[in-house]
Enzyme design. Sequence first.
Site, PDB file in Angstrom:
ATOM      1  N   HIS A 169       0.837  -1.220   0.000  1.00 27.77           N
ATOM      2  CA  HIS A 169       0.000   0.000   0.000  1.00 27.77           C
ATOM      3  C   HIS A 169       0.866   1.262   0.000  1.00 27.77           C
ATOM      4  O   HIS A 169       0.422   2.321   0.437  1.00 27.77           O
ATOM      5  CB  HIS A 169      -0.951   0.040   1.202  1.00 27.77           C
ATOM      6  CG  HIS A 169      -1.656  -1.258   1.461  1.00 27.77           C
ATOM      7  ND1 HIS A 169      -2.881  -1.571   0.906  1.00 27.77           N
ATOM      8  CD2 HIS A 169      -1.288  -2.346   2.187  1.00 27.77           C
ATOM      9  CE1 HIS A 169      -3.239  -2.789   1.294  1.00 27.77           C
ATOM     10  NE2 HIS A 169      -2.284  -3.281   2.068  1.00 27.77           N
ATOM     11  N   SER A 290      16.104  21.626 -15.586  1.00 27.32           N
ATOM     12  CA  SER A 290      14.930  22.461 -15.823  1.00 27.32           C
ATOM     13  C   SER A 290      15.359  23.701 -16.590  1.00 27.32           C
ATOM     14  O   SER A 290      16.426  24.261 -16.331  1.00 27.32           O
ATOM     15  CB  SER A 290      14.307  22.869 -14.486  1.00 27.32           C
ATOM     16  OG  SER A 290      13.495  24.012 -14.657  1.00 27.32           O
ATOM     17  N   LYS A 296      17.306  22.154 -10.427  1.00 25.55           N
ATOM     18  CA  LYS A 296      16.586  20.897 -10.648  1.00 25.55           C
ATOM     19  C   LYS A 296      17.417  19.821 -11.318  1.00 25.55           C
ATOM     20  O   LYS A 296      18.229  20.086 -12.189  1.00 25.55           O
ATOM     21  CB  LYS A 296      15.325  21.131 -11.503  1.00 25.55           C
ATOM     22  CG  LYS A 296      14.232  21.897 -10.841  1.00 25.55           C
ATOM     23  CD  LYS A 296      13.697  21.251  -9.563  1.00 25.55           C
ATOM     24  CE  LYS A 296      12.972  19.937  -9.815  1.00 25.55           C
ATOM     25  NZ  LYS A 296      11.740  20.130 -10.567  1.00 25.55           N
ATOM     26  N   GLU A 303      10.105   8.916 -15.666  1.00 26.28           N
ATOM     27  CA  GLU A 303       8.737   9.397 -15.899  1.00 26.28           C
ATOM     28  C   GLU A 303       8.226   8.974 -17.271  1.00 26.28           C
ATOM     29  O   GLU A 303       7.068   8.570 -17.427  1.00 26.28           O
ATOM     30  CB  GLU A 303       8.695  10.920 -15.796  1.00 26.28           C
ATOM     31  CG  GLU A 303       8.920  11.427 -14.393  1.00 26.28           C
ATOM     32  CD  GLU A 303       9.081  12.938 -14.393  1.00 26.28           C
ATOM     33  OE1 GLU A 303       8.103  13.629 -14.098  1.00 26.28           O
ATOM     34  OE2 GLU A 303      10.179  13.422 -14.715  1.00 26.28           O
TER      35      GLU A 303
END
Length: 471
Positions: A169, A290, A296, A303
């Site tokens: 979970h 970024s 970043k 992703e």
Amino acid sequence: MSADRPVPEPEGAGGTLWHGRFEGGPTAELMAFTESLSFDQRLWPDDIAGSRAHVRGLARTGIISDLERDQVIDALDVVAGELDGGRFVFAPSDEDIHTAVERRVTELAGPAGAKLHTGRSRNDQSATDLRLWCKRELRLIAERVIALQQVLLDRADAAGQIYLPGYTHLQRAQPVLLAHHLLAHGWSLGREVERIFDALVRIDVSPLGAGALAGSSLPLDPDATAADLGFARRFENSLDAVGSRDHVAEALFVLTLIGLDLARIGEEWVLWTTDEFGFARLDDGYATGSSMLPQKKNPDIAELARGKGGRLIGDLTGFLATMKGLPLSYNRDYQEDKEPLFDAVDQVRRALGAITGMISTATFVPERMQAAADAEASSATDLAEWLVQRGMPFRDSHSIVGALVRESLRGERSLRALVLEHPALGPDAAMLVAPGVSVTRRITAGGAGPIPVAVQLERFRASVAALRARI
Ligand code: ARG
């Protein structure tokens, strides 16, 4: 390809290979809508191979002479050279790679070239080409999956006794060795390789000789052309040979499953590389920055691996919908098999390369993993099982330990202090609450502790070697 290829102008009925019955020529709209050359060009090596086998078959049965065979084979060699070198000039009437190759062979070989398509239809030809393509490309995918398995194995080998929280979970459940976690993905990927081999059994069937749908009046020998092309066997039924694409659906399904494995790995690495988790750091070569935020470092590979899963499901389900309710035998709808299949193979191949590189170069952060796993409550099950080993029913021990955890969560006394004081527990049990102890208690076969994981590593190593030997 469609971009550099002008939409063909309407022309005389003689422009295509099927013009005999027609007075009028095809319209530009028809050609633009029905062409498949823009995406089936990549089948050219398979189309050449299929034509070589077919023309050798025609000569063996005496339908064409050996001289004609040699003229066509020579022309096919030239065409292959032109296509390979990017020198092949496509004509507006080339609807697909099959018509393009045949047109050019006929230009080069004259009357002998005009015999190439004897006893053959684009229906058995395109089905043959795609099966040859699938055999080659799926093996390459299998090799890449095995390469990712190898990276997981190497990193698991090197991970030693490092442990991290195991989750259910997405809540911390019990500590597991990092090696155990990495190999979980490895076993899953191994099943995909097995699925590829399974699918290849059904893909490895030659449809050549089925003709348009019913075979031929000419003395063709489908067994011989199947053997010539390296297929395991020929079709059993000509309608089935040109009128089925379940093997494409199967290939898409396996590719989608691999995509979902990678999507799951991707999601995990998105989490692991956050400041909040901090379990891993990406190598610069496998991370992105970024355009606006100078600080970043983003896990775009992970992703996109996650994102491509959706696209692959689309390739599979879109194709299944295309196949639904199609009557026997060939229908032009089948031309729609190629784009989803090519897309799925391309996406999965690239994703495998990127994820493999990302994992092989990343740095694990054992301190963060172990600190997260060392929360005192991680040992709750060990405490309950310790009581079971001293004769207490598990329901009772579960309840006692649960109450102690609840008490510790009030923040006044640690779980360890409460265990020390408890009449049924005490100092021996309190040792279980110390950092790093819990994971060593997972001793059962296939479990997450050092003893079974050492066995598992060797079994996994052997399974990867066995898969590699089957390629
Ligand atoms: N490009 C077509 C395909 O991929 C070739 C078959 C065309 N056959 C026909 N009977 N119109 O399926």
